[in-house]
Design a protein around this motif. Structure first.
Motif, short mmCIF file in Angstrom:
data_model
loop_
_atom_site.label_atom_id
_atom_site.label_comp_id
_atom_site.label_asym_id
_atom_site.label_seq_id
_atom_site.Cartn_x
_atom_site.Cartn_y
_atom_site.Cartn_z
N HIS A 1 -49.82 35.71 20.43
CA HIS A 1 -50.11 34.31 20.07
C HIS A 1 -48.84 33.61 19.60
O HIS A 1 -48.59 32.46 19.96
N ARG A 2 -48.04 34.30 18.79
CA ARG A 2 -46.79 33.71 18.29
C ARG A 2 -45.85 33.38 19.45
O ARG A 2 -45.26 32.30 19.49
N ALA A 3 -45.71 34.28 20.40
CA ALA A 3 -44.84 34.05 21.56
C ALA A 3 -45.34 32.86 22.37
O ALA A 3 -44.55 32.03 22.83
N ALA A 4 -46.66 32.76 22.54
CA ALA A 4 -47.24 31.65 23.29
C ALA A 4 -46.98 30.32 22.59
O ALA A 4 -46.61 29.32 23.24
N VAL A 5 -47.14 30.28 21.28
CA VAL A 5 -46.93 29.04 20.52
C VAL A 5 -45.45 28.67 20.49
O VAL A 5 -45.10 27.48 20.58
N LEU A 6 -44.57 29.64 20.41
CA LEU A 6 -43.13 29.34 20.45
C LEU A 6 -42.74 28.75 21.80
O LEU A 6 -41.94 27.81 21.87
N ASP A 7 -43.30 29.29 22.88
CA ASP A 7 -43.04 28.75 24.22
C ASP A 7 -43.59 27.33 24.32
O ASP A 7 -42.94 26.44 24.86
N LEU A 8 -44.79 27.12 23.80
CA LEU A 8 -45.38 25.78 23.79
C LEU A 8 -44.50 24.80 23.02
O LEU A 8 -44.24 23.70 23.49
N ALA A 9 -44.01 25.22 21.86
CA ALA A 9 -43.16 24.35 21.04
C ALA A 9 -41.89 23.96 21.79
O ALA A 9 -41.44 22.81 21.73
N GLU A 10 -41.33 24.90 22.52
CA GLU A 10 -40.12 24.63 23.31
C GLU A 10 -40.38 23.58 24.39
O GLU A 10 -39.60 22.65 24.58
N LEU A 11 -41.51 23.70 25.07
CA LEU A 11 -41.85 22.72 26.11
C LEU A 11 -42.23 21.36 25.52
O LEU A 11 -41.89 20.32 26.09
N LEU A 12 -42.91 21.36 24.39
CA LEU A 12 -43.22 20.10 23.72
C LEU A 12 -41.94 19.39 23.30
O LEU A 12 -41.81 18.17 23.46
N ALA A 13 -40.99 20.13 22.76
CA ALA A 13 -39.71 19.55 22.35
C ALA A 13 -38.96 18.98 23.55
O ALA A 13 -38.39 17.88 23.47
N GLY B 1 -41.92 25.30 33.94
CA GLY B 1 -43.28 25.75 33.73
C GLY B 1 -43.33 26.97 32.83
O GLY B 1 -42.32 27.62 32.59
N SER B 2 -44.50 27.25 32.33
CA SER B 2 -44.74 28.45 31.54
C SER B 2 -46.03 29.07 32.04
O SER B 2 -47.10 28.45 31.94
N TYR B 3 -45.93 30.27 32.57
CA TYR B 3 -47.07 30.91 33.21
C TYR B 3 -47.35 32.31 32.66
O TYR B 3 -48.21 33.00 33.17
N HIS B 4 -46.64 32.72 31.62
CA HIS B 4 -46.73 34.09 31.13
C HIS B 4 -47.63 34.26 29.91
O HIS B 4 -47.97 35.37 29.56
N HIS B 5 -48.00 33.17 29.25
CA HIS B 5 -48.73 33.27 28.00
C HIS B 5 -50.11 32.62 28.06
O HIS B 5 -50.68 32.28 27.03
N GLY B 6 -50.64 32.42 29.25
CA GLY B 6 -51.87 31.64 29.43
C GLY B 6 -53.03 32.04 28.55
O GLY B 6 -53.60 31.22 27.84
N GLU B 7 -53.41 33.31 28.58
CA GLU B 7 -54.56 33.75 27.79
C GLU B 7 -54.26 33.70 26.30
O GLU B 7 -55.11 33.29 25.50
N ALA B 8 -53.06 34.10 25.91
CA ALA B 8 -52.69 34.07 24.49
C ALA B 8 -52.63 32.64 23.96
O ALA B 8 -53.06 32.37 22.84
N LEU B 9 -52.12 31.72 24.78
CA LEU B 9 -52.06 30.32 24.35
C LEU B 9 -53.46 29.75 24.18
O LEU B 9 -53.75 29.09 23.18
N ALA B 10 -54.33 30.01 25.13
CA ALA B 10 -55.71 29.52 25.03
C ALA B 10 -56.39 30.08 23.78
O ALA B 10 -57.08 29.35 23.06
N ALA B 11 -56.19 31.35 23.51
CA ALA B 11 -56.80 31.98 22.34
C ALA B 11 -56.25 31.41 21.04
O ALA B 11 -56.99 31.14 20.09
N GLU C 1 -51.87 27.33 31.44
CA GLU C 1 -50.48 27.30 31.88
C GLU C 1 -49.89 25.94 31.54
O GLU C 1 -50.63 24.96 31.36
N LEU C 2 -48.58 25.87 31.46
CA LEU C 2 -47.89 24.62 31.10
C LEU C 2 -46.93 24.23 32.21
O LEU C 2 -46.26 25.08 32.80
N ALA C 3 -46.85 22.93 32.47
CA ALA C 3 -45.91 22.41 33.47
C ALA C 3 -45.32 21.11 32.97
O ALA C 3 -46.06 20.19 32.61
#
Length: 109
Positions: free
Chosen positions: A82-94, A24-34, A4-6
């Motif tokens: 996986h794509r949705a998880a990485v897009l969410d990650l990119a948004e939080l990183l930005a 926070g981001s709590y919807h893509h946990g398993e996909a992001l880890a994978a 998860e991301l916070a």
């Protein structure tokens, strides 16, 4: 196992005066880890250093460097999850990279 991301206004800690949670981001946990496990290398990339079992902290400079890695990571993703998880990650990183003093916490399972 999931990640998860916070995003916080400052370095996360417990107790009085703890920084505020911005998002926070709590919807893509398993996909992001994978996606991170399958498509990153621990010695070559910042995202490869994310601990899937513990917490990993990125400050705004780390987030900016890791954001550059998400384009290549996204290109290697083979599933929509996986794509949705990485897009969410990119948004939080930005968001972290452009917010002075902020920290992004990867909360491992």
């Amino acid at each position: 196992m999931g990640i998860e991301l916070a995003l916080y206004t400052g370095r996360p800690h417990r107790g009085r005066g703890a920084p505020a949670l911005l998002r926070g981001s709590y919807h893509h946990g398993e996909a992001l880890a994978a996606a991170l496990a399958a498509h990153t290398h621990p010695t070559d990339q910042r995202l490869g250093r994310v601990d899937p079992y513990g917490d990993t902290l990125f400050n705004e400079q780390d987030a900016g460097a890791a954001l550059a890695e998400t384009t290549a990571l996204l290109a290697r993703c083979t599933t929509e999850d996986h794509r949705a998880a990485v897009l969410d990650l990119a948004e939080l990183l930005a968001a972290c990279a452009r917010t002075p003093g902020s920290w992004l916490c990867f909360v491992g399972d």
